[in-house]
Motif scaffolding. Structure first.
Motif, mmCIF file in Angstrom:
data_model
loop_
_atom_site.group_PDB
_atom_site.id
_atom_site.type_symbol
_atom_site.label_atom_id
_atom_site.label_comp_id
_atom_site.label_asym_id
_atom_site.label_seq_id
_atom_site.Cartn_x
_atom_site.Cartn_y
_atom_site.Cartn_z
ATOM 1 N N VAL A 1 74.331 51.278 20.855
ATOM 2 C CA VAL A 1 74.037 51.171 19.433
ATOM 3 C C VAL A 1 75.336 51.430 18.687
ATOM 4 C CG1 VAL A 1 72.789 52.211 17.503
ATOM 5 C CG2 VAL A 1 71.650 51.918 19.710
ATOM 6 N N LEU A 2 75.620 50.600 17.678
ATOM 7 C CA LEU A 2 76.804 50.804 16.853
ATOM 8 C C LEU A 2 76.372 51.061 15.415
ATOM 9 C CD1 LEU A 2 79.895 50.899 16.625
ATOM 10 C CD2 LEU A 2 79.827 48.440 16.114
ATOM 11 N N LEU A 3 76.840 52.189 14.881
ATOM 12 C CA LEU A 3 76.605 52.531 13.484
ATOM 13 C C LEU A 3 77.916 52.396 12.724
ATOM 14 C CD1 LEU A 3 74.643 55.897 13.989
ATOM 15 C CD2 LEU A 3 73.705 53.584 13.908
ATOM 16 N N ILE A 4 77.839 51.854 11.539
ATOM 17 C CA ILE A 4 78.991 51.823 10.636
ATOM 18 C C ILE A 4 78.625 52.681 9.444
ATOM 19 C CG2 ILE A 4 80.519 50.429 9.178
ATOM 20 C CD1 ILE A 4 80.033 48.081 11.047
ATOM 21 N N ASP A 5 79.394 53.723 9.223
ATOM 22 C CA ASP A 5 79.092 54.697 8.172
ATOM 23 C C ASP A 5 77.636 55.153 8.254
ATOM 24 O OD1 ASP A 5 81.704 54.658 7.271
ATOM 25 O OD2 ASP A 5 81.319 53.124 5.754
ATOM 26 N N ASP A 6 77.201 55.467 9.463
ATOM 27 C CA ASP A 6 75.862 56.000 9.764
ATOM 28 C C ASP A 6 74.728 55.010 9.512
ATOM 29 O OD1 ASP A 6 76.873 58.479 10.643
ATOM 30 O OD2 ASP A 6 76.965 59.214 8.570
ATOM 31 N N GLU A 7 75.047 53.738 9.325
ATOM 32 C CA GLU A 7 74.022 52.706 9.172
ATOM 33 C C GLU A 7 74.065 51.788 10.393
ATOM 34 O OE1 GLU A 7 74.148 50.602 5.457
ATOM 35 O OE2 GLU A 7 74.525 52.436 4.330
ATOM 36 N N LEU A 8 72.889 51.422 10.880
ATOM 37 C CA LEU A 8 72.808 50.566 12.063
ATOM 38 C C LEU A 8 73.509 49.236 11.824
ATOM 39 C CD1 LEU A 8 71.655 50.119 14.921
ATOM 40 C CD2 LEU A 8 69.634 49.136 13.827
ATOM 41 N N HIS A 9 74.474 48.942 12.684
ATOM 42 C CA HIS A 9 75.157 47.647 12.635
ATOM 43 C C HIS A 9 74.593 46.719 13.703
ATOM 44 C CE1 HIS A 9 78.245 44.574 12.461
ATOM 45 N NE2 HIS A 9 78.412 44.724 13.760
ATOM 46 N N GLY A 10 74.347 47.252 14.902
ATOM 47 C CA GLY A 10 73.831 46.413 15.967
ATOM 48 C C GLY A 10 73.523 47.228 17.204
ATOM 49 N N HIS A 11 72.829 46.584 18.129
ATOM 50 C CA HIS A 11 72.528 47.230 19.399
ATOM 51 C C HIS A 11 72.483 46.185 20.499
ATOM 52 C CE1 HIS A 11 68.264 45.954 19.165
ATOM 53 N NE2 HIS A 11 68.389 46.217 17.875
ATOM 54 N N TRP A 12 72.454 46.641 21.739
ATOM 55 C CA TRP A 12 72.496 45.854 22.967
ATOM 56 C C TRP A 12 73.810 45.121 23.155
ATOM 57 C CZ3 TRP A 12 67.035 44.009 21.595
ATOM 58 C CH2 TRP A 12 66.103 44.965 22.002
ATOM 59 N N ARG A 13 74.071 44.106 22.388
ATOM 60 C CA ARG A 13 75.339 43.370 22.501
ATOM 61 C C ARG A 13 76.023 43.354 21.126
ATOM 62 N NH1 ARG A 13 75.556 41.380 27.533
ATOM 63 N NH2 ARG A 13 73.626 40.740 28.515
ATOM 64 N N ILE A 14 77.262 43.799 21.103
ATOM 65 C CA ILE A 14 78.011 43.886 19.848
ATOM 66 C C ILE A 14 78.897 42.648 19.732
ATOM 67 C CG2 ILE A 14 79.630 45.270 18.492
ATOM 68 C CD1 ILE A 14 76.868 46.624 19.117
ATOM 69 N N SER A 15 78.685 41.893 18.670
ATOM 70 C CA SER A 15 79.449 40.664 18.433
ATOM 71 C C SER A 15 80.792 41.004 17.783
ATOM 72 C CB SER A 15 78.665 39.731 17.507
ATOM 73 O OG SER A 15 79.503 38.759 16.937
ATOM 74 N N PRO A 16 81.896 40.587 18.407
ATOM 75 C CA PRO A 16 83.205 40.848 17.792
ATOM 76 C C PRO A 16 83.324 40.215 16.407
ATOM 77 C CG PRO A 16 83.481 40.067 20.047
ATOM 78 C CD PRO A 16 82.028 39.935 19.702
#
Length: 88
Positions: free
Chosen positions: A60-75
């Motif tokens: 899981v990737l958060l940007i400034d504590d907000e969900l940006h994405g999960h499973w696969r992160i797109s560059p």
């Protein structure tokens, strides 16, 4: 300061790939923007609340504590999000 928080666990292949994507995207950014980004990696195994919330979705990737994405992160999607955060 832009905060990137990558949530995963040890020995997780997708988590390792996501970490590589984050590192590569930040490395490509102009120095002024890259220096304004703080990257934190957390493990769901170290925090019961993170485990409860994200165990089915890691990485899981958060940007400034907000969900940006999960499973696969797109560059490309990450680049766009960081550029939007940096825009005045």
């Amino acid at each position: 300061m832009i905060s990137l928080t990558l949530i995963g666990k040890p020995d997780c292949h997708l988590c390792a790939v996501a970490s590589d994507v984050v590192d590569a995207v930040v490395a490509e950014l102009p120095d002024a923007l890259a220096e304004d980004i703080e990257i934190t990696e957390l493990s769901i195994l170290d925090d019961p609340d993170l485990y409860e919330k994200y165990w089915e979705k890691i990485p899981v990737l958060l940007i400034d504590d907000e969900l940006h994405g999960h499973w696969r992160i797109s560059p490309d999607r990450l680049r766009e999000a960081l550029a939007a955060k940096a825009a005045p």
